[in-house]
Design an enzyme around this catalytic site. Sequence first.
Site, PDB file in Angstrom:
ATOM      1  N   ASP A  32       0.855  -1.176   0.000  1.00  0.00           N
ATOM      2  CA  ASP A  32       0.000   0.000   0.000  1.00  0.00           C
ATOM      3  C   ASP A  32       0.894   1.230   0.000  1.00  0.00           C
ATOM      4  O   ASP A  32       2.061   1.155   0.400  1.00  0.00           O
ATOM      5  CB  ASP A  32      -0.927   0.022   1.218  1.00  0.00           C
ATOM      6  CG  ASP A  32      -2.181   0.851   0.967  1.00  0.00           C
ATOM      7  OD1 ASP A  32      -3.249   0.260   0.698  1.00  0.00           O
ATOM      8  OD2 ASP A  32      -2.086   2.102   1.016  1.00  0.00           O
ATOM      9  N   LYS A  37      -0.695   1.974   7.211  1.00  0.00           N
ATOM     10  CA  LYS A  37      -1.536   0.807   6.951  1.00  0.00           C
ATOM     11  C   LYS A  37      -0.695  -0.463   6.916  1.00  0.00           C
ATOM     12  O   LYS A  37      -1.067  -1.499   7.443  1.00  0.00           O
ATOM     13  CB  LYS A  37      -2.233   0.979   5.590  1.00  0.00           C
ATOM     14  CG  LYS A  37      -3.724   1.093   5.730  1.00  0.00           C
ATOM     15  CD  LYS A  37      -4.428   1.220   4.417  1.00  0.00           C
ATOM     16  CE  LYS A  37      -5.673   2.064   4.672  1.00  0.00           C
ATOM     17  NZ  LYS A  37      -6.532   2.231   3.556  1.00  0.00           N
ATOM     18  N   THR A 129     -13.218  -1.664  -9.348  1.00  0.00           N
ATOM     19  CA  THR A 129     -14.350  -1.436 -10.251  1.00  0.00           C
ATOM     20  C   THR A 129     -14.008  -0.251 -11.155  1.00  0.00           C
ATOM     21  O   THR A 129     -13.770   0.856 -10.660  1.00  0.00           O
ATOM     22  CB  THR A 129     -15.620  -1.120  -9.427  1.00  0.00           C
ATOM     23  OG1 THR A 129     -15.812  -2.192  -8.501  1.00  0.00           O
ATOM     24  CG2 THR A 129     -16.838  -0.988 -10.320  1.00  0.00           C
ATOM     25  N   ARG A 162     -19.281  -8.453  -0.202  1.00  0.00           N
ATOM     26  CA  ARG A 162     -20.113  -7.506   0.553  1.00  0.00           C
ATOM     27  C   ARG A 162     -19.396  -7.188   1.853  1.00  0.00           C
ATOM     28  O   ARG A 162     -18.978  -8.120   2.561  1.00  0.00           O
ATOM     29  CB  ARG A 162     -21.475  -8.145   0.884  1.00  0.00           C
ATOM     30  CG  ARG A 162     -22.298  -8.519  -0.320  1.00  0.00           C
ATOM     31  CD  ARG A 162     -23.362  -9.540   0.073  1.00  0.00           C
ATOM     32  NE  ARG A 162     -22.749 -10.761   0.598  1.00  0.00           N
ATOM     33  CZ  ARG A 162     -23.411 -11.713   1.280  1.00  0.00           C
ATOM     34  NH1 ARG A 162     -24.700 -11.569   1.528  1.00  0.00           N
ATOM     35  NH2 ARG A 162     -22.795 -12.800   1.721  1.00  0.00           N
ATOM     36  N   LYS A 215     -19.693  -6.208 -13.394  1.00  0.00           N
ATOM     37  CA  LYS A 215     -19.666  -5.575 -12.068  1.00  0.00           C
ATOM     38  C   LYS A 215     -20.620  -4.378 -11.997  1.00  0.00           C
ATOM     39  O   LYS A 215     -21.431  -4.277 -11.072  1.00  0.00           O
ATOM     40  CB  LYS A 215     -18.227  -5.128 -11.752  1.00  0.00           C
ATOM     41  CG  LYS A 215     -18.067  -4.356 -10.473  1.00  0.00           C
ATOM     42  CD  LYS A 215     -18.397  -5.189  -9.257  1.00  0.00           C
ATOM     43  CE  LYS A 215     -18.492  -4.323  -8.013  1.00  0.00           C
ATOM     44  NZ  LYS A 215     -19.034  -5.064  -6.868  1.00  0.00           N
ATOM     45  N   ASN A 219     -24.191  -4.044  -9.788  1.00  0.00           N
ATOM     46  CA  ASN A 219     -24.458  -2.969  -8.827  1.00  0.00           C
ATOM     47  C   ASN A 219     -25.662  -2.123  -9.250  1.00  0.00           C
ATOM     48  O   ASN A 219     -26.441  -1.683  -8.413  1.00  0.00           O
ATOM     49  CB  ASN A 219     -23.221  -2.082  -8.655  1.00  0.00           C
ATOM     50  CG  ASN A 219     -22.290  -2.639  -7.590  1.00  0.00           C
ATOM     51  OD1 ASN A 219     -22.592  -3.656  -6.971  1.00  0.00           O
ATOM     52  ND2 ASN A 219     -21.163  -1.993  -7.387  1.00  0.00           N
ATOM     53  N   ARG A 262     -35.994  -4.143   1.399  1.00  0.00           N
ATOM     54  CA  ARG A 262     -36.336  -3.493   2.655  1.00  0.00           C
ATOM     55  C   ARG A 262     -36.298  -1.973   2.442  1.00  0.00           C
ATOM     56  O   ARG A 262     -35.239  -1.399   2.197  1.00  0.00           O
ATOM     57  CB  ARG A 262     -35.345  -3.887   3.747  1.00  0.00           C
ATOM     58  CG  ARG A 262     -35.871  -3.603   5.143  1.00  0.00           C
ATOM     59  CD  ARG A 262     -34.743  -3.617   6.138  1.00  0.00           C
ATOM     60  NE  ARG A 262     -34.194  -4.938   6.376  1.00  0.00           N
ATOM     61  CZ  ARG A 262     -34.628  -5.776   7.303  1.00  0.00           C
ATOM     62  NH1 ARG A 262     -35.639  -5.441   8.058  1.00  0.00           N
ATOM     63  NH2 ARG A 262     -34.049  -6.935   7.483  1.00  0.00           N
ATOM     64  N   CYS A 271     -19.443   2.066  -2.752  1.00  0.00           N
ATOM     65  CA  CYS A 271     -19.594   1.393  -4.051  1.00  0.00           C
ATOM     66  C   CYS A 271     -20.846   1.809  -4.829  1.00  0.00           C
ATOM     67  O   CYS A 271     -20.733   2.502  -5.839  1.00  0.00           O
ATOM     68  CB  CYS A 271     -19.578  -0.122  -3.861  1.00  0.00           C
ATOM     69  SG  CYS A 271     -17.941  -0.745  -3.441  1.00  0.00           S
TER      70      CYS A 271
HETATM   71  N1  LIG Z   1     -15.283  -2.212  -0.407  1.00  0.00           N
HETATM   72  C1  LIG Z   1     -16.068  -3.050  -1.056  1.00  0.00           C
HETATM   73  O1  LIG Z   1     -17.026  -3.602  -0.513  1.00  0.00           O
HETATM   74  C2  LIG Z   1     -15.811  -3.348  -2.515  1.00  0.00           C
HETATM   75  C3  LIG Z   1     -16.491  -4.421  -3.113  1.00  0.00           C
HETATM   76  C4  LIG Z   1     -16.271  -4.682  -4.461  1.00  0.00           C
HETATM   77  C5  LIG Z   1     -15.437  -3.876  -5.191  1.00  0.00           C
HETATM   78  N2  LIG Z   1     -14.809  -2.821  -4.605  1.00  0.00           N
HETATM   79  C6  LIG Z   1     -13.927  -1.998  -5.412  1.00  0.00           C
HETATM   80  O2  LIG Z   1     -12.612  -2.269  -4.979  1.00  0.00           O
HETATM   81  C7  LIG Z   1     -11.786  -1.105  -5.095  1.00  0.00           C
HETATM   82  C8  LIG Z   1     -11.160  -0.794  -3.764  1.00  0.00           C
HETATM   83  O3  LIG Z   1     -12.192  -0.487  -2.852  1.00  0.00           O
HETATM   84  P1  LIG Z   1     -11.928  -0.419  -1.268  1.00  0.00           P
HETATM   85  O4  LIG Z   1     -13.259  -0.280  -0.655  1.00  0.00           O
HETATM   86  O5  LIG Z   1     -11.033  -1.516  -0.855  1.00  0.00           O
HETATM   87  O6  LIG Z   1     -11.134   0.979  -1.190  1.00  0.00           O
HETATM   88  P2  LIG Z   1     -10.178   1.482  -0.015  1.00  0.00           P
HETATM   89  O7  LIG Z   1     -10.115   2.947  -0.161  1.00  0.00           O
HETATM   90  O8  LIG Z   1     -10.598   0.868   1.279  1.00  0.00           O
HETATM   91  O9  LIG Z   1      -8.757   0.822  -0.364  1.00  0.00           O
HETATM   92  C9  LIG Z   1      -7.936   1.240  -1.416  1.00  0.00           C
HETATM   93  C10 LIG Z   1      -6.492   1.127  -0.965  1.00  0.00           C
HETATM   94  O10 LIG Z   1      -5.629   1.391  -2.061  1.00  0.00           O
HETATM   95  C11 LIG Z   1      -4.527   2.160  -1.601  1.00  0.00           C
HETATM   96  N3  LIG Z   1      -3.933   2.866  -2.752  1.00  0.00           N
HETATM   97  C12 LIG Z   1      -4.338   4.010  -3.371  1.00  0.00           C
HETATM   98  N4  LIG Z   1      -3.518   4.296  -4.401  1.00  0.00           N
HETATM   99  C13 LIG Z   1      -2.587   3.330  -4.447  1.00  0.00           C
HETATM  100  C14 LIG Z   1      -1.484   3.069  -5.295  1.00  0.00           C
HETATM  101  N5  LIG Z   1      -1.207   3.866  -6.310  1.00  0.00           N
HETATM  102  N6  LIG Z   1      -0.734   1.994  -5.053  1.00  0.00           N
HETATM  103  C15 LIG Z   1      -1.022   1.149  -4.033  1.00  0.00           C
HETATM  104  N7  LIG Z   1      -2.068   1.332  -3.186  1.00  0.00           N
HETATM  105  C16 LIG Z   1      -2.840   2.409  -3.398  1.00  0.00           C
HETATM  106  C17 LIG Z   1      -5.135   3.079  -0.573  1.00  0.00           C
HETATM  107  O11 LIG Z   1      -4.149   3.584   0.305  1.00  0.00           O
HETATM  108  C18 LIG Z   1      -6.121   2.120   0.137  1.00  0.00           C
HETATM  109  O12 LIG Z   1      -5.525   1.451   1.211  1.00  0.00           O
HETATM  110  C19 LIG Z   1     -12.709  -0.013  -5.645  1.00  0.00           C
HETATM  111  O13 LIG Z   1     -12.607   0.012  -7.026  1.00  0.00           O
HETATM  112  C20 LIG Z   1     -14.087  -0.505  -5.237  1.00  0.00           C
HETATM  113  O14 LIG Z   1     -15.095   0.018  -6.074  1.00  0.00           O
HETATM  114  C21 LIG Z   1     -14.967  -2.559  -3.280  1.00  0.00           C
END
Ligand SMILES: NC(=O)c1ccc[n+]([C@@H]2O[C@H](COP(=O)([O-])OP(=O)(O)OC[C@H]3O[C@@H](n4cnc5c(N)ncnc54)[C@H](O)[C@@H]3O)[C@@H](O)[C@H]2O)c1
Length: 446
Positions: A32, A37, A129, A162, A215, A219, A262, A271
């Site tokens: 990261d 983190k 996504t 989820r 995807k 959604n 609901r 998302c």
């Molecule tokens: N959270 C969910 O439930 C979920 C479910 C399905 C899909 N997604 C998709 O997954 C992706 C991530 O979502 P998330 O909720 O985990 O986001 P998040 O913000 O929790 O995590 C993203 C992470 O990426 C890191 N990051 C940013 N730029 C970076 C880089 N250049 N190099 C390395 N790390 C980097 C950030 O520091 C962060 O820790 C999004 O596209 C989201 O739409 C999320």
Amino acid sequence: MALKITVIGTGYLGATHAAAMAELGFEVLGLDVVPEKIETLSRGEVPMYEPGLEELLRKHVAGLEGSTGRLRFTTSWQEVADFGDVHFVCVNTPQKHGEYACDMSYVESAFSSLAPLLRRPALVVGKSTVPVGSAARLARLLTGLAPAGEDVELAWNPEFLREGFAVEDTLHPDRIVVGVGGERAEKLLREVYATPIGEGSPFVVADYPTAELVKTAANSFLATKISFINAMAEVCEAADGDVVKLAEAIGHDERIGKKFLRAGVGFGGGCLPKDIRAFMARAGELGADQALTFLREVDSINMRRRAHMVELARESVGGSFLGQRVAVLGATFKPDSDDVRDSPALNVAGQIHLQGGQVTVYDPKGMDNARRLFPTLAYAPSALEACRGAHVVLHLTEWAEFRQLDPVAIADVVVEPRLLDGRNALDPAVWRAAGWTFRAMGRPQA
Ligand SMILES: NC(=O)c1ccc[n+]([C@@H]2O[C@H](COP(=O)([O-])OP(=O)(O)OC[C@H]3O[C@@H](n4cnc5c(N)ncnc54)[C@H](O)[C@@H]3O)[C@@H](O)[C@H]2O)c1
């Protein structure tokens, strides 16, 4: 030899994916760009709340007593590039400021950092996504920038987990979708997911654009289902009907199904809202905007729910929030998560605060994140304390803890026993029996 896996971006998706890959038996290296983190994860601690994730991390993080040692974390791109056979890109793709479109800068940055260091054959797998068309563009960028050239391939493998069930969903996905440009990528991904495939998870192989679209389509469908029942709630309120009964009755039809029906304050989170907006923006660029104009309505029904909840609350305290104390139960966008991104509960709390109400919030897991986002709201250490002295109580996130509250004990500490259920999750009969004026969205007033 077993494949070595890296996970780039260790947020909600990436941290879970990294731990799950270790659980499946792979050696995993997570990266990261936020060093804190990485330090937290390296200690076996999770920087967010996700049920079961900390246990899974501790089981695998190297250096912890009794761990398999299969999972490590780093901030070094070189280490990641040298280590991985398969690189999963899990970085965030938020909404652009002031636009509907997706902000791809984090994805672009991750690819630009990794690609020039790839000197050996590797498969880069996007999980974020993204707007349709991104994978094809990034595949060209990758082979152009990577010293290993054509030996570096791209696949897109959208994620459907989820929050609240992330570990379970990652280890036992209800489907695995991969967009690939060739057979080698498919073969590698079948190897990565051999365990869930062996357990019966369907493995759907598609081209890049179809995988990306799966995807956003999924959604959009879920968002539409929620806004549909919320539109029915609006009509029920106008016609004195009961949306909970209505949902139960239409849900008996297998073609409709009971889930996601609901009515309440609507969807939020990191998302659904941004994904349907990015989908509309992308369809516009492709000249297919008409196909998705219905999503604009889905979005506006959803946002109207928040305003409606504020109105119901204002009405319940006599038409003005001035001098009124409002207890808000719930801050996260859904239960069993600490995620407050675009949370309807906090949005409602913030609006009431801006209109002069004195708002006190309680959430079982989202307090720290909520405080960071809305430092001007008041926060209480328990539901009971949040309700102390309140003129109205709003139930806005359906945590199990709130369904177990004792209406008699809460009635003792409030100024007025008035409850608005914004999630249709509490039992009106129980609260009314304890002397509460109970109102729920889309249901008749007693
Ligand atoms: N959270 C969910 O439930 C979920 C479910 C399905 C899909 N997604 C998709 O997954 C992706 C991530 O979502 P998330 O909720 O985990 O986001 P998040 O913000 O929790 O995590 C993203 C992470 O990426 C890191 N990051 C940013 N730029 C970076 C880089 N250049 N190099 C390395 N790390 C980097 C950030 O520091 C962060 O820790 C999004 O596209 C989201 O739409 C999320």
